[in-house]
Design a protein around this motif. Sequence first.
Motif, PDB file in Angstrom:
ATOM      1  N   ARG A   1      46.048  37.912  36.569  1.00 18.76           N
ATOM      2  CA  ARG A   1      44.653  38.183  36.201  1.00 18.76           C
ATOM      3  C   ARG A   1      43.709  37.793  37.350  1.00 18.76           C
ATOM      4  O   ARG A   1      42.769  38.509  37.663  1.00 18.76           O
ATOM      5  CB  ARG A   1      44.277  37.412  34.951  1.00 18.76           C
ATOM      6  N   VAL A   2      43.931  36.621  37.913  1.00 19.70           N
ATOM      7  CA  VAL A   2      43.110  36.124  39.021  1.00 19.70           C
ATOM      8  C   VAL A   2      44.058  35.700  40.130  1.00 19.70           C
ATOM      9  O   VAL A   2      44.928  34.847  39.910  1.00 19.70           O
ATOM     10  CB  VAL A   2      42.228  34.935  38.588  1.00 19.70           C
TER      11      VAL A   2
ATOM     12  N   ARG B   1      37.206  32.962  43.171  1.00 19.24           N
ATOM     13  CA  ARG B   1      36.450  33.296  41.958  1.00 19.24           C
ATOM     14  C   ARG B   1      35.376  32.247  41.684  1.00 19.24           C
ATOM     15  O   ARG B   1      34.241  32.570  41.293  1.00 19.24           O
ATOM     16  CB  ARG B   1      37.417  33.429  40.778  1.00 19.24           C
TER      17      ARG B   1
ATOM     18  N   GLU C   1      32.571  32.788  44.147  1.00 21.92           N
ATOM     19  CA  GLU C   1      31.775  33.959  43.764  1.00 21.92           C
ATOM     20  C   GLU C   1      30.791  33.591  42.661  1.00 21.92           C
ATOM     21  O   GLU C   1      29.623  33.994  42.685  1.00 21.92           O
ATOM     22  CB  GLU C   1      32.694  35.086  43.301  1.00 21.92           C
ATOM     23  N   GLU C   2      31.264  32.819  41.686  1.00 19.49           N
ATOM     24  CA  GLU C   2      30.402  32.394  40.586  1.00 19.49           C
ATOM     25  C   GLU C   2      29.262  31.529  41.102  1.00 19.49           C
ATOM     26  O   GLU C   2      28.097  31.722  40.733  1.00 19.49           O
ATOM     27  CB  GLU C   2      31.224  31.608  39.564  1.00 19.49           C
TER      28      GLU C   2
ATOM     29  N   ASP D   1      35.388  35.929  28.135  1.00 17.12           N
ATOM     30  CA  ASP D   1      35.839  37.289  27.980  1.00 17.12           C
ATOM     31  C   ASP D   1      37.265  37.260  27.454  1.00 17.12           C
ATOM     32  O   ASP D   1      37.644  36.288  26.792  1.00 17.12           O
ATOM     33  CB  ASP D   1      35.734  38.064  29.292  1.00 17.12           C
TER      34      ASP D   1
ATOM     35  N   ARG E   1      39.814  38.423  32.097  1.00 22.72           N
ATOM     36  CA  ARG E   1      39.579  38.901  33.460  1.00 22.72           C
ATOM     37  C   ARG E   1      38.962  37.798  34.317  1.00 22.72           C
ATOM     38  O   ARG E   1      39.340  37.592  35.467  1.00 22.72           O
ATOM     39  CB  ARG E   1      38.664  40.119  33.440  1.00 22.72           C
ATOM     40  N   TYR E   2      37.995  37.094  33.757  1.00 23.59           N
ATOM     41  CA  TYR E   2      37.363  35.980  34.458  1.00 23.59           C
ATOM     42  C   TYR E   2      37.714  34.634  33.837  1.00 23.59           C
ATOM     43  O   TYR E   2      37.611  33.606  34.489  1.00 23.59           O
ATOM     44  CB  TYR E   2      35.846  36.156  34.460  1.00 23.59           C
TER      45      TYR E   2
ATOM     46  N   LEU F   1      33.199  32.826  34.071  1.00 22.32           N
ATOM     47  CA  LEU F   1      32.505  34.063  33.718  1.00 22.32           C
ATOM     48  C   LEU F   1      31.248  34.199  34.578  1.00 22.32           C
ATOM     49  O   LEU F   1      30.381  33.322  34.558  1.00 22.32           O
ATOM     50  CB  LEU F   1      32.128  34.036  32.233  1.00 22.32           C
ATOM     51  N   PRO F   2      31.126  35.278  35.351  1.00 21.49           N
ATOM     52  CA  PRO F   2      29.960  35.419  36.232  1.00 21.49           C
ATOM     53  C   PRO F   2      28.647  35.416  35.451  1.00 21.49           C
ATOM     54  O   PRO F   2      28.579  35.883  34.315  1.00 21.49           O
ATOM     55  CB  PRO F   2      30.198  36.779  36.898  1.00 21.49           C
TER      56      PRO F   2
END
Length: 424
Positions: free
Chosen positions: A96-97, A103, A106-107, A390, A393-394, A398-399
Motif C-alpha cells: 500500500r505504501v 508519505r 508529504e503530509e 481511509d 491507501r494513506y 491521511l493528507p
Amino acid sequence: MAQSTLSVILLIFNCFLFIESVPTPLETPVRYDGAQLWNVDLSDEQTRQMVFDLENEFDVSFWSTSHAEADMFLKKSAIESVRQILNKNNIEYSVRVDDMQKRIEEESSQLYGEESLYGNNNKSLTWDAYYSFDDILLFLDKLVEKYPNLCSLETIGYSHENRPLKVLKISNGNSGNKAIWIDGGIHAREWISPASVTYIVNDLVENWNNQPAYIQNVNWYVLPVHNPDGYEYTRKSDRMWRKNRSKNNNNHCLGVDLNRNYGYKWGGKGTSSNPCSEIYAGSGPFSEPESTAVKNFVETSEENFDAFLTFHSYGQWILYPWGYENHIPTEDRDDLDSAGRQAAKSMKAVDKQVYTVGNSADLLYAAAGGSDDWGKSVGIKYSYTIELRDKGRYGFVLPPKYILATAKEAHAFVFTFAQIIAAN
C-alpha cells in the motif's frame, strides 16, 4: 584576593544558571525510511495465525485488521524476511505504501504544524490543516468567549504529562434535553479524529440558530483530544505513536493503549500485558489518568447519556458492542445495526464513501477494555466506535486535503444519531 574568589564563585554560579535556563532539546524524531505498509490476504485460519505470528518474530505491527485481510506495517529491516515467508507459503499481499517516511514528509509539507499555528496568526481552525493541541484548546476557549450563553468548558482531569482534558459543553439550557458524548484522539496517530471532532463542534456552535430542534435540544459534551500527550508526541517525535505516554513503572517501554484500559472486561482478548506492545492494557483497569477522567465524568454526571460516540481511524467502519469477545450478542443489536446503517447512508451521501456497519468483534477482531464497550456497560444504548477514512491507501497519514470531506462524514454521522435519539 577575597574579591577575586567571590568573582570566580559568581561566575560559576551564573554558568549553572545559564545551563539550567537552556531548554531541553527535543527528542530526535523517529524516521521510517524504507518502511512499508502491506495489505495481506487472510484466506483461512491457518494463514491468519501464520501472519499474526510475524508480530513476535519480526518488527511488525498491524494497523487495520478484519477477518479477510490485514494491513501490516514493516520497518525496512523486516521487509525481506517477511516477504520470503509470505511467498514461501503462497500468502498474497500487496504494497500500500512503499516508503512511509516519504508519505510522512508529504503530509508535513501540506499546511500543518508550525507553519499554520492558529495561536500565532489569530485565525480560526480551517480544516485544511492538522493543528497542535494548544491550538485546539485555544479554539475551544474562543468559542466559550464568543458564545458564553451556549458554551462552557470543564477540565475533567489531566494527562500523564499534566495536559488538561477539557470537555466542551454546548447547550441551550433547556430541561429535558437529550445528552450525547463525543470524543476523539484516543489513539495518538489518528490525527483525522480530533480534526473531525473540532469540525463538528464548530458547526454546532457557529450555526446554532439555524440548527434543527433535534440538534438544539441536546446537551453536547465533547472531548476533542482524549490522549493529548500522545498526540503531541506524534507531532514532534514519532508520527506512528499510538499509546499515551505513561512511564509504566520505569519500564523502558512507555505508554498504555487507552482503548484497552477501560474497565469493562479489561485484560481479555485483543490486549497485551507486555508494556512494549501497542495494545498494552496497562497495569489494571482505569490505571491511566486519561481514561479515569472520562469514567469519573460520565459516572458522576447528572446526565443520562443517550449516545457515546468515539471517533478513530482508519478503515471506514461503524462498530458497535460488544468487542471483548467474538459472537456475543447485544440485547438491542438490531437497533444498533439499523441506526448504524442509517448513519452510514448519510455519510455516503457526503462524498460517496462506503462505511461498513457491524459488531466490532465479528467484523474485525475481539478487543477487550474498549471505551465503547464500557459506555454500553454503564447503560448508554447507542455506543459506537467510528473508524474514519481511509481504507488503507494513506492509513494514519491521511493528507490534509481529505480533512474536510472526512469531517463532513463524521458530522453526518453525529447529526443522524441526534435525529434518531430525538425520535425515541
